[in-house]
Design a protein around this motif. Structure first.
Motif, short mmCIF file in Angstrom:
data_model
loop_
_atom_site.label_atom_id
_atom_site.label_comp_id
_atom_site.label_asym_id
_atom_site.label_seq_id
_atom_site.Cartn_x
_atom_site.Cartn_y
_atom_site.Cartn_z
N SER A 198 0.81 -1.21 0.00
CA SER A 198 0.00 0.00 0.00
C SER A 198 0.85 1.27 0.00
O SER A 198 0.31 2.36 0.12
N GLY A 199 2.16 1.13 -0.15
CA GLY A 199 3.04 2.29 -0.07
C GLY A 199 2.96 3.21 -1.27
O GLY A 199 2.74 2.77 -2.39
N ARG A 200 3.12 4.49 -1.01
CA ARG A 200 3.15 5.50 -2.06
C ARG A 200 4.49 6.23 -2.10
O ARG A 200 4.64 7.24 -2.78
N LEU A 201 5.43 5.73 -1.36
CA LEU A 201 6.71 6.41 -1.23
C LEU A 201 7.36 6.71 -2.58
O LEU A 201 7.81 7.83 -2.83
N LEU A 202 7.39 5.74 -3.47
CA LEU A 202 8.06 5.95 -4.75
C LEU A 202 7.28 6.89 -5.67
O LEU A 202 7.89 7.63 -6.45
N GLU A 203 5.96 6.88 -5.56
CA GLU A 203 5.18 7.84 -6.35
C GLU A 203 5.47 9.26 -5.90
O GLU A 203 5.65 10.17 -6.72
N VAL A 204 5.54 9.47 -4.60
CA VAL A 204 5.86 10.79 -4.05
C VAL A 204 7.27 11.18 -4.46
O VAL A 204 7.53 12.33 -4.86
N ALA B 193 8.91 10.25 -7.17
CA ALA B 193 8.91 10.61 -8.59
C ALA B 193 8.24 11.97 -8.81
O ALA B 193 8.73 12.77 -9.62
N GLU B 194 7.15 12.23 -8.11
CA GLU B 194 6.48 13.53 -8.25
C GLU B 194 7.40 14.67 -7.81
O GLU B 194 7.51 15.69 -8.50
N ASP B 195 8.04 14.49 -6.67
CA ASP B 195 8.96 15.52 -6.17
C ASP B 195 10.14 15.70 -7.12
O ASP B 195 10.58 16.83 -7.36
N PHE B 196 10.65 14.61 -7.66
CA PHE B 196 11.76 14.68 -8.60
C PHE B 196 11.40 15.53 -9.80
O PHE B 196 12.13 16.45 -10.17
N ARG B 197 10.25 15.24 -10.41
CA ARG B 197 9.84 15.99 -11.60
C ARG B 197 9.65 17.47 -11.28
O ARG B 197 10.08 18.34 -12.05
N ARG B 198 9.04 17.77 -10.16
CA ARG B 198 8.80 19.17 -9.78
C ARG B 198 10.12 19.90 -9.54
O ARG B 198 10.35 20.98 -10.08
N GLU B 199 11.02 19.30 -8.76
CA GLU B 199 12.29 19.94 -8.43
C GLU B 199 13.19 20.05 -9.65
O GLU B 199 13.89 21.05 -9.82
N LEU B 200 13.18 19.05 -10.51
CA LEU B 200 14.00 19.10 -11.72
C LEU B 200 13.57 20.24 -12.62
O LEU B 200 14.41 20.90 -13.24
N GLY B 201 12.27 20.49 -12.69
CA GLY B 201 11.76 21.59 -13.50
C GLY B 201 12.28 22.95 -13.07
O GLY B 201 12.30 23.89 -13.87
N GLU B 202 12.72 23.05 -11.83
CA GLU B 202 13.25 24.31 -11.30
C GLU B 202 14.74 24.48 -11.58
O GLU B 202 15.28 25.56 -11.36
#
Length: 167
Positions: free
Chosen positions: A73-79, A81-90
């Motif tokens: 039930s973990g979402r750790l990797l989704e979070v 990946a989401e953080d990676f994409r957001r931070e990389l965009g900056e």
């Protein structure tokens, strides 16, 4: 799924690692595309290849203990990946992007290292030494990749420092 005994805890942990392994391959592909550097892309593509081999070992562990993976039930990797994409965009600088990609790859692998260390320690509960051997080889692959990533980060940083001194 609530665990009633140590073996169920082991199966739950192992299932989460297996599911995470599948997700990690996708994340490594995203990291590789974002790197925009042939050396980093090659390292991450090699790592994705290793992930497939690790998945086969994990499937063999399930076979040896006579269990099937359970849903995690973990979402750790989704979070992640989401953080990676957001931070990389900056990120504006190509060098900063490269170092960021490698740092994130290292974070991801350190997560896996912790999981394999715990699983290896708990593997004695299975009563099957082959399980421990398979899990320790997965851990060894993770440790090798994190060391190679560290060297790549250092090489990029040293190149940047040498370029700054030469300017």
């Amino acid at each position: 799924m609530p665990a009633k005994n140590p073996k169920e805890v082991f199966v739950t942990m192992l299932s989460a690692v297996r599911e995470g392994n599948e997700r990690t391959s996708d994340i490594l592909e995203q990291l590789s595309q974002a790197a925009q550097n042939p050396d980093i892309q090659q390292a991450l593509e090699a790592r994705a290849f290793i992930e497939d081999q690790i998945l086969s070992r994990l499937d063999q562990v399930f076979k040896l203990i006579g269990e099937k993976p359970v849903k995690s039930s973990g979402r750790l990797l989704e979070v992640f990946a989401e953080d990676f994409r957001r931070e990389l965009g900056e990120m504006q600088s190509p060098e900063a992007r490269r170092l960021f990609v490698l740092a994130k790859a290292s974070h991801l692998v350190h997560l896996r290292i912790g999981e394999y260390m715990a699983l290896t320690a708990v593997s004695d509960l299975t009563g099957n030494w082959g399980v421990g051997v398979l899990l320790e080889t997965c851990l060894a692959d993770e440790l090798a990749f994190v060391e190679r990533t560290r060297r790549l980060i250092r090489n990029i940083a040293e190149g940047k420092v040498a370029a700054a001194r030469g300017a």
